[in-house]
Scaffold this motif. Sequence first.
Motif, PDB file in Angstrom:
ATOM      1  N   ASN A  15       0.837  -1.195   0.000  1.00 25.27           N
ATOM      2  CA  ASN A  15       0.000   0.000   0.000  1.00 25.27           C
ATOM      3  C   ASN A  15       0.869   1.241   0.000  1.00 25.27           C
ATOM      4  O   ASN A  15       1.937   1.265   0.598  1.00 25.27           O
ATOM      5  CB  ASN A  15      -0.903   0.023   1.228  1.00 25.27           C
ATOM      6  N   GLY A  16       0.400   2.262  -0.665  1.00 22.76           N
ATOM      7  CA  GLY A  16       1.115   3.529  -0.676  1.00 22.76           C
ATOM      8  C   GLY A  16       0.946   4.250   0.651  1.00 22.76           C
ATOM      9  O   GLY A  16      -0.104   4.170   1.282  1.00 22.76           O
ATOM     10  N   ILE A  17       1.981   4.964   1.078  1.00 20.66           N
ATOM     11  CA  ILE A  17       1.892   5.739   2.315  1.00 20.66           C
ATOM     12  C   ILE A  17       1.647   7.206   2.024  1.00 20.66           C
ATOM     13  O   ILE A  17       1.308   7.971   2.914  1.00 20.66           O
ATOM     14  CB  ILE A  17       3.154   5.581   3.185  1.00 20.66           C
ATOM     15  N   GLY A  18       1.844   7.618   0.774  1.00 17.92           N
ATOM     16  CA  GLY A  18       1.619   9.014   0.415  1.00 17.92           C
ATOM     17  C   GLY A  18       1.944   9.252  -1.043  1.00 17.92           C
ATOM     18  O   GLY A  18       2.456   8.377  -1.735  1.00 17.92           O
ATOM     19  N   ALA A  19       1.646  10.460  -1.477  1.00 16.03           N
ATOM     20  CA  ALA A  19       1.885  10.849  -2.863  1.00 16.03           C
ATOM     21  C   ALA A  19       3.164  11.676  -2.950  1.00 16.03           C
ATOM     22  O   ALA A  19       3.421  12.527  -2.103  1.00 16.03           O
ATOM     23  CB  ALA A  19       0.717  11.654  -3.405  1.00 16.03           C
ATOM     24  N   CYS A  20       3.950  11.419  -3.964  1.00 17.25           N
ATOM     25  CA  CYS A  20       5.179  12.173  -4.208  1.00 17.25           C
ATOM     26  C   CYS A  20       4.810  13.635  -4.472  1.00 17.25           C
ATOM     27  O   CYS A  20       3.909  13.923  -5.260  1.00 17.25           O
ATOM     28  CB  CYS A  20       5.915  11.583  -5.410  1.00 17.25           C
TER      29      CYS A  20
END
Length: 68
Positions: A15-20
Amino acid sequence: MHCYDCAQSGRHENNGIGACTRCGLFTCADHARILQTTVQRPVGVIPVTSTLPARRLVCGTCRTAEAA
């Protein structure tokens, strides 16, 4: 949301933890880089730099491009 870099390599479980903050793609903890950045705020017409650094999240690809 899943990590874009992991999905490109065939792993869809992270899962992603945040957006670049640079490209906007989601990234997981393995591919994310947390960088410090300065924050300026206007005081009248003069920008004042905060004494405390802020954080920004970038993916590994953008971090490599920024360092080059």
